[in-house]
Design a protein around this motif. Structure first.
Motif, PDB file in Angstrom:
ATOM      1  N   PRO A  34      22.338  -6.468  96.136  1.00 19.59           N
ATOM      2  CA  PRO A  34      22.235  -7.269  97.354  1.00 19.59           C
ATOM      3  C   PRO A  34      21.552  -6.496  98.472  1.00 19.59           C
ATOM      4  N   VAL A  35      20.810  -7.196  99.289  1.00 19.01           N
ATOM      5  CA  VAL A  35      20.021  -6.746 100.452  1.00 19.01           C
ATOM      6  C   VAL A  35      18.930  -5.735 100.111  1.00 19.01           C
ATOM      7  N   PHE A  36      18.649  -5.502  98.824  1.00 16.06           N
ATOM      8  CA  PHE A  36      17.564  -4.582  98.468  1.00 16.06           C
ATOM      9  C   PHE A  36      16.238  -5.059  99.048  1.00 16.06           C
ATOM     10  N   GLN A  37      15.939  -6.343  98.871  1.00 16.98           N
ATOM     11  CA  GLN A  37      14.667  -6.867  99.374  1.00 16.98           C
ATOM     12  C   GLN A  37      14.587  -6.774 100.894  1.00 16.98           C
ATOM     13  N   HIS A  38      15.723  -6.908 101.543  1.00 18.75           N
ATOM     14  CA  HIS A  38      15.773  -6.801 103.005  1.00 18.75           C
ATOM     15  C   HIS A  38      15.458  -5.377 103.459  1.00 18.75           C
ATOM     16  N   VAL A  39      16.144  -4.404 102.870  1.00 18.07           N
ATOM     17  CA  VAL A  39      16.067  -3.041 103.411  1.00 18.07           C
ATOM     18  C   VAL A  39      14.779  -2.306 103.051  1.00 18.07           C
ATOM     19  N   LEU A  40      14.164  -2.649 101.929  1.00 18.00           N
ATOM     20  CA  LEU A  40      13.091  -1.799 101.411  1.00 18.00           C
ATOM     21  C   LEU A  40      11.921  -1.607 102.379  1.00 18.00           C
ATOM     22  N   PRO A  41      11.387  -2.644 103.024  1.00 20.93           N
ATOM     23  CA  PRO A  41      10.281  -2.383 103.957  1.00 20.93           C
ATOM     24  C   PRO A  41      10.656  -1.419 105.077  1.00 20.93           C
ATOM     25  N   PHE A  42      11.846  -1.574 105.634  1.00 17.93           N
ATOM     26  CA  PHE A  42      12.274  -0.692 106.720  1.00 17.93           C
ATOM     27  C   PHE A  42      12.503   0.729 106.199  1.00 17.93           C
ATOM     28  N   ASP A  43      13.037   0.844 104.995  1.00 10.77           N
ATOM     29  CA  ASP A  43      13.282   2.156 104.395  1.00 10.77           C
ATOM     30  C   ASP A  43      11.972   2.898 104.149  1.00 10.77           C
ATOM     31  N   VAL A  44      11.009   2.193 103.580  1.00  9.61           N
ATOM     32  CA  VAL A  44       9.726   2.844 103.270  1.00  9.61           C
ATOM     33  C   VAL A  44       9.023   3.257 104.560  1.00  9.61           C
ATOM     34  N   SER A  45       9.090   2.408 105.572  1.00  4.69           N
ATOM     35  CA  SER A  45       8.457   2.746 106.846  1.00  4.69           C
ATOM     36  C   SER A  45       9.056   4.016 107.431  1.00  4.69           C
ATOM     37  N   ARG A  46      10.384   4.128 107.403  1.00  3.66           N
ATOM     38  CA  ARG A  46      11.022   5.342 107.938  1.00  3.66           C
ATOM     39  C   ARG A  46      10.704   6.558 107.086  1.00  3.66           C
ATOM     40  N   ALA A  47      10.734   6.415 105.762  1.00  6.40           N
ATOM     41  CA  ALA A  47      10.404   7.544 104.888  1.00  6.40           C
ATOM     42  C   ALA A  47       8.966   8.008 105.124  1.00  6.40           C
ATOM     43  N   TYR A  48       8.069   7.069 105.284  1.00  6.17           N
ATOM     44  CA  TYR A  48       6.654   7.383 105.535  1.00  6.17           C
ATOM     45  C   TYR A  48       6.509   8.175 106.833  1.00  6.17           C
ATOM     46  N   ASP A  49       7.223   7.755 107.871  1.00  2.00           N
ATOM     47  CA  ASP A  49       7.182   8.478 109.145  1.00  2.00           C
ATOM     48  C   ASP A  49       7.798   9.865 109.012  1.00  2.00           C
ATOM     49  N   GLU A  50       8.982   9.928 108.421  1.00  2.00           N
ATOM     50  CA  GLU A  50       9.693  11.206 108.341  1.00  2.00           C
ATOM     51  C   GLU A  50       8.897  12.231 107.548  1.00  2.00           C
ATOM     52  N   LEU A  51       8.311  11.807 106.456  1.00  2.00           N
ATOM     53  CA  LEU A  51       7.554  12.738 105.614  1.00  2.00           C
ATOM     54  C   LEU A  51       6.245  13.173 106.274  1.00  2.00           C
TER      55      LEU A  51
ATOM     56  N   LYS B 298      22.925   8.607  96.893  1.00  2.00           N
ATOM     57  CA  LYS B 298      22.009   9.750  96.912  1.00  2.00           C
ATOM     58  C   LYS B 298      20.777   9.479  96.049  1.00  2.00           C
ATOM     59  N   ASP B 299      20.984   8.876  94.871  1.00  2.00           N
ATOM     60  CA  ASP B 299      19.870   8.572  93.967  1.00  2.00           C
ATOM     61  C   ASP B 299      18.915   7.563  94.584  1.00  2.00           C
ATOM     62  N   PHE B 300      19.450   6.554  95.251  1.00  2.00           N
ATOM     63  CA  PHE B 300      18.618   5.555  95.925  1.00  2.00           C
ATOM     64  C   PHE B 300      17.693   6.248  96.926  1.00  2.00           C
ATOM     65  N   LEU B 301      18.265   7.130  97.731  1.00  6.30           N
ATOM     66  CA  LEU B 301      17.493   7.792  98.776  1.00  6.30           C
ATOM     67  C   LEU B 301      16.485   8.779  98.198  1.00  6.30           C
ATOM     68  N   SER B 302      16.852   9.502  97.156  1.00  2.55           N
ATOM     69  CA  SER B 302      15.917  10.462  96.572  1.00  2.55           C
ATOM     70  C   SER B 302      14.758   9.743  95.883  1.00  2.55           C
ATOM     71  N   THR B 303      15.029   8.607  95.249  1.00  3.41           N
ATOM     72  CA  THR B 303      13.951   7.833  94.632  1.00  3.41           C
ATOM     73  C   THR B 303      13.001   7.304  95.700  1.00  3.41           C
ATOM     74  N   LEU B 304      13.560   6.839  96.805  1.00  2.00           N
ATOM     75  CA  LEU B 304      12.753   6.391  97.938  1.00  2.00           C
ATOM     76  C   LEU B 304      11.845   7.509  98.434  1.00  2.00           C
ATOM     77  N   LEU B 305      12.426   8.653  98.733  1.00  2.00           N
ATOM     78  CA  LEU B 305      11.637   9.767  99.263  1.00  2.00           C
ATOM     79  C   LEU B 305      10.596  10.252  98.265  1.00  2.00           C
TER      80      LEU B 305
END
Length: 321
Positions: free
Chosen positions: A280-297, A241-248
């Motif tokens: 692990p996989v933080f560097q992998h997921v971050l670009p895709f995560d930010v792109s989705r957060a940017y779209d959703e917001l 939950k903290d990972f996702l809230s920090t992202l958003l």
């Protein structure tokens, strides 16, 4: 901070040997260091699989591990959700009679299953060694809306629950109430990067609250070690939950400041790296995560379909590689 990073998991060449771990009588996890986890439950008459591995080649190792503890027929596969790294090994289990998934997962397969397959083969070359053996997409034969119960015999049951949108539109958790064991799919991760590229990030917190309300005593996360004890399970749910809230929060701040996607990515990377960057996989997921957060917001409710071409374009914009 946006130093050159190889595309997705292209540089991940270290083989991981999954370990069979007994979770409770008749319940097992097949657990990697940080590859996707799966598992199975042994009933009176059959074995029920929870996800299958990325390819038939890798699934055969899973099958050998199952056969080390039971010779009962493997008749049912449960899909916690649909990403190719979890479901494309299904054809290795030739006794299977039923593949179960939520309606949301079936819709997901119909609208983006092939594109996802082609995308993930490019993102995870190590996991898709032997890809030529995959006969096609894995479709469920039985679907449910919110909840379904699989009887295991002797009064035991496996409850399949779609608790809400989160990692995908069709996430399912598999719950053994008699032993407090929860197979969480990728709804919960344990100290591994949380992939949100196909997510409903704003809804995910509520889904995590519903998971927490089950009070699992043993939890198999999507990636990472099995959690043992209510406190450890609750902590992993909270960290996800903290990972996702920090992202958003970081992307929201970037949008409010008038920043582009690239600016929001730099802001999110700066905010998240101190706490989560070693996962692990933080560097992998971050670009895709930010792109989705940017779209959703910005009001795009449903995730845009990822393709192999779109993956590379995003990486070039955000990572320059």
């Amino acid at each position: 901070m946006t130093a050159t990073v190889s595309f997705a998991s292209a540089s991940d060449t270290r083989e991981q040997k999954p370990r069979l771990q007994e979770l409770a009588p008749g319940a097992y996890g097949y657990i990697s260091d940080f590859d996707p986890n799966c598992g199975f439950v042994v009933g009176d008459e059959q074995v029920v699989l929870i996800d299958t591995r990325p390819t038939p080649r890798m699934a055969r190792d899973f099958l050998a591990a199952i056969r080390s503890v039971t010779d009962k027929p493997i008749r049912t596969i449960v899909l916690t959700h649909y990403h190719a790294v979890r479901v494309m090994g299904a054809s290795a289990f030739d006794e299977v009679q039923e593949i179960v998934a939520s309606n949301g997962t079936l819709d997901w397969i119909r609208t983006r299953g092939q594109a996802d397959f082609e995308s993930e083969v490019g993102r995870f070359p190590r996991l898709f060694a032997g890809v030529e053996e995959i006969p096609g997409l894995t479709f469920p034969t039985t679907v449910f809306e919110r909840e379904m119960t699989l009887p295991l015999g002797g009064g035991r049951e496996l409850r399949l629950m779609a608790l809400g949108r989160g990692h995908s539109s069709g996430d399912t958790v598999a719950w053994l109430p008699d032993s407090g064991v929860l197979f969480a799919g990728d709804v919960v991760e344990n100290h591994c990067g949380v992939y949100a590229g196909d997510a409903y990030i704003g809804d995910w917190a509520g889904t995590l609250d519903a998971v927490r309300a089950l009070k699992p005593r043993v939890l198999v996360p999507g990636r990472g070690a099995v959690l043992q004890g209510e406190a450890a399970c609750a902590e992993a749910i909270g960290l996800t939950k903290d990972f996702l809230s920090t992202l958003l929060d970081s992307v929201r701040a970037g949008i409010a400041a008038g920043e582009t996607l690239k600016g929001c990515f730099a802001r999110a990377e700066a905010a998240m790296t101190p706490r989560f960057g070693g996962w692990p996989v933080f560097q992998h997921v971050l670009p895709f995560d930010v792109s989705r957060a940017y779209d959703e917001l910005r009001g795009i409710e449903h995730p845009v379909v990822w393709t192999a071409e779109r993956d590379r374009e995003l990486w070039q914009v955000l990572r320059g590689t």
